[in-house]
Design a protein around this motif. Structure first.
Motif, mmCIF file in Angstrom:
data_model
loop_
_atom_site.group_PDB
_atom_site.id
_atom_site.type_symbol
_atom_site.label_atom_id
_atom_site.label_comp_id
_atom_site.label_asym_id
_atom_site.label_seq_id
_atom_site.Cartn_x
_atom_site.Cartn_y
_atom_site.Cartn_z
ATOM 1 N N PRO A 78 20.794 41.755 26.886
ATOM 2 C CA PRO A 78 19.983 41.340 28.035
ATOM 3 C C PRO A 78 20.580 40.101 28.709
ATOM 4 O O PRO A 78 21.239 39.298 28.053
ATOM 5 N N ASP A 79 20.355 39.995 30.001
ATOM 6 C CA ASP A 79 20.812 38.848 30.795
ATOM 7 C C ASP A 79 22.329 38.678 30.791
ATOM 8 O O ASP A 79 22.832 37.561 30.953
ATOM 9 N N VAL A 80 23.056 39.767 30.559
ATOM 10 C CA VAL A 80 24.520 39.733 30.587
ATOM 11 C C VAL A 80 25.002 40.737 31.627
ATOM 12 O O VAL A 80 24.608 41.896 31.619
ATOM 13 N N THR A 81 25.850 40.258 32.522
ATOM 14 C CA THR A 81 26.517 41.105 33.516
ATOM 15 C C THR A 81 27.988 41.133 33.154
ATOM 16 O O THR A 81 28.581 40.090 32.855
ATOM 17 N N VAL A 82 28.582 42.316 33.170
ATOM 18 C CA VAL A 82 29.995 42.467 32.813
ATOM 19 C C VAL A 82 30.769 42.964 34.025
ATOM 20 O O VAL A 82 30.354 43.908 34.693
ATOM 21 N N ARG A 83 31.895 42.320 34.276
ATOM 22 C CA ARG A 83 32.809 42.747 35.336
ATOM 23 C C ARG A 83 34.202 42.864 34.716
ATOM 24 O O ARG A 83 34.757 41.878 34.257
ATOM 25 N N ASN A 84 34.751 44.069 34.703
ATOM 26 C CA ASN A 84 36.082 44.313 34.159
ATOM 27 C C ASN A 84 37.064 44.298 35.337
ATOM 28 O O ASN A 84 37.008 45.168 36.213
ATOM 29 N N LEU A 85 37.930 43.309 35.370
ATOM 30 C CA LEU A 85 38.816 43.119 36.521
ATOM 31 C C LEU A 85 39.718 44.314 36.787
ATOM 32 O O LEU A 85 39.862 44.742 37.934
ATOM 33 N N GLU A 86 40.318 44.866 35.745
ATOM 34 C CA GLU A 86 41.213 46.003 35.949
ATOM 35 C C GLU A 86 40.451 47.256 36.365
ATOM 36 O O GLU A 86 40.947 48.051 37.160
ATOM 37 N N ALA A 87 39.226 47.431 35.868
ATOM 38 C CA ALA A 87 38.412 48.577 36.284
ATOM 39 C C ALA A 87 38.036 48.456 37.759
ATOM 40 O O ALA A 87 37.968 49.461 38.473
ATOM 41 N N LEU A 88 37.804 47.238 38.215
ATOM 42 C CA LEU A 88 37.425 47.014 39.609
ATOM 43 C C LEU A 88 38.613 47.031 40.566
ATOM 44 O O LEU A 88 38.502 47.520 41.692
ATOM 45 N N TYR A 89 39.746 46.462 40.129
ATOM 46 C CA TYR A 89 40.858 46.216 41.057
ATOM 47 C C TYR A 89 42.202 46.784 40.618
ATOM 48 O O TYR A 89 43.213 46.535 41.261
ATOM 49 N N GLY A 90 42.224 47.532 39.520
ATOM 50 C CA GLY A 90 43.507 48.023 39.017
ATOM 51 C C GLY A 90 44.352 46.843 38.578
ATOM 52 O O GLY A 90 43.850 45.880 38.017
ATOM 53 N N ASP A 91 45.628 46.898 38.877
ATOM 54 C CA ASP A 91 46.487 45.755 38.540
ATOM 55 C C ASP A 91 46.942 45.016 39.795
ATOM 56 O O ASP A 91 47.912 44.274 39.783
ATOM 57 N N ASP A 92 46.197 45.203 40.884
ATOM 58 C CA ASP A 92 46.523 44.562 42.163
ATOM 59 C C ASP A 92 45.938 43.157 42.188
ATOM 60 O O ASP A 92 44.744 42.973 42.423
ATOM 61 N N THR A 93 46.778 42.180 41.963
ATOM 62 C CA THR A 93 46.328 40.789 41.883
ATOM 63 C C THR A 93 45.907 40.222 43.240
ATOM 64 O O THR A 93 45.418 39.099 43.303
ATOM 65 N N ALA A 94 46.077 40.994 44.304
ATOM 66 C CA ALA A 94 45.660 40.541 45.634
ATOM 67 C C ALA A 94 44.428 41.305 46.133
ATOM 68 O O ALA A 94 44.020 41.123 47.275
ATOM 69 N N ALA A 95 43.831 42.144 45.312
ATOM 70 C CA ALA A 95 42.756 43.035 45.773
ATOM 71 C C ALA A 95 41.346 42.497 45.539
ATOM 72 O O ALA A 95 40.381 43.177 45.852
ATOM 73 N N PHE A 96 41.198 41.311 45.008
ATOM 74 C CA PHE A 96 39.880 40.800 44.665
ATOM 75 C C PHE A 96 38.949 40.761 45.866
ATOM 76 O O PHE A 96 39.338 40.345 46.953
ATOM 77 N N ASP A 97 37.706 41.174 45.650
ATOM 78 C CA ASP A 97 36.643 40.942 46.615
ATOM 79 C C ASP A 97 36.111 39.554 46.262
ATOM 80 O O ASP A 97 35.204 39.407 45.434
ATOM 81 N N VAL A 98 36.708 38.541 46.855
ATOM 82 C CA VAL A 98 36.423 37.156 46.487
ATOM 83 C C VAL A 98 34.939 36.832 46.665
ATOM 84 O O VAL A 98 34.325 36.207 45.799
ATOM 85 N N ALA A 99 34.359 37.267 47.761
ATOM 86 C CA ALA A 99 32.935 36.977 47.998
ATOM 87 C C ALA A 99 32.059 37.589 46.907
ATOM 88 O O ALA A 99 31.128 36.941 46.412
ATOM 89 N N ALA A 100 32.334 38.823 46.508
ATOM 90 C CA ALA A 100 31.552 39.474 45.451
ATOM 91 C C ALA A 100 31.732 38.762 44.121
ATOM 92 O O ALA A 100 30.767 38.565 43.367
ATOM 93 N N GLU A 101 32.958 38.364 43.813
ATOM 94 C CA GLU A 101 33.216 37.660 42.556
ATOM 95 C C GLU A 101 32.520 36.303 42.552
ATOM 96 O O GLU A 101 31.942 35.887 41.548
ATOM 97 N N GLN A 102 32.558 35.611 43.677
ATOM 98 C CA GLN A 102 31.897 34.307 43.750
ATOM 99 C C GLN A 102 30.380 34.447 43.638
ATOM 100 O O GLN A 102 29.734 33.639 42.971
ATOM 101 N N ARG A 103 29.805 35.478 44.235
ATOM 102 C CA ARG A 103 28.357 35.714 44.104
ATOM 103 C C ARG A 103 27.988 35.962 42.637
ATOM 104 O O ARG A 103 26.968 35.472 42.152
ATOM 105 N N ALA A 104 28.815 36.740 41.952
ATOM 106 C CA ALA A 104 28.545 37.024 40.539
ATOM 107 C C ALA A 104 28.566 35.734 39.715
ATOM 108 O O ALA A 104 27.708 35.520 38.852
#
Length: 179
Positions: free
Chosen positions: A29-55
């Motif tokens: 409970p009260d834990v949110t998980v974000r797997n970077l490779e699942a979200l963005y593959g291995d593209d180090t420039a693909a981050f949704d910065v606004a979404a990551e900052q909101r999280a």
């Protein structure tokens, strides 16, 4: 405590330990998980910065879950820090988004605990290996919590993995374990 677990593993499909720990975190409970490779593959420039900052803003504690990768962060986790912990948001003028939050590293290592000791092959403890992460957390005003390290994780059997999972549940404060 609202916790955000950021998972990164460059070879996630081959990792029994990180997979098991991610699944454990997802069950709490009260834990949110974000797997970077699942979200963005291995593209180090693909981050949704606004979404990551909101999280990050929605959490009180940030946990980085990753394997020690050549005695360092994974490439995606390092890129995440470069992109998401930006000047003006995380630090610098008006950059206080991380101030007062807690940061904890939960890491796996294929090598033994002895390898990560003053007497071991690398003559460095896990705390010393993680010094740049600690420095980054302190620089942006976070509280740096002691890391949780799982050694000899490569090829760990089911009993060992269950022990890792139990320790993670305790560290993340599962209520049933606190009773």
């Amino acid at each position: 405590m609202k916790t955000l677990v950021i998972v990164s593993h460059p070879y996630f499909a081959r990792s029994a330990a990180i997979k098991a720990l991610q699944q454990t975190a997802e069950s709490l409970p009260d834990v949110t998980v974000r797997n970077l490779e699942a979200l963005y593959g291995d593209d180090t420039a693909a981050f949704d910065v606004a979404a990551e900052q909101r999280a990050v803003e929605a959490a009180e504690r940030i946990v980085f879950l990753f394997p020690i990768h050549w005695f360092n962060l994974t490439p995606m986790l390092k890129a995440y820090l470069n992109e998401v912990w930006s000047y003006g948001w995380a630090f610098g003028p008006n950059g206080t988004a991380l101030k007062g939050k807690a940061l904890q590293a939960v890491v796996t290592a294929g090598a033994t605990e002895h390898t990560y000791s003053a007497e071991g092959l690398i003559e460095s403890t896990i705390d010393e290996v993680l010094t740049p992460l600690k420095a980054s957390a302190l620089y942006v005003g976070m509280r740096y919590l002691p890391p949780l390290a799982f050694f000899s994780a490569m090829g760990a059997d089911a009993k060992t993995l269950a022990g890792f999972e139990w320790q993670l549940k305790c560290a993340l404060g599962e209520p049933a374990l606190a009773d």
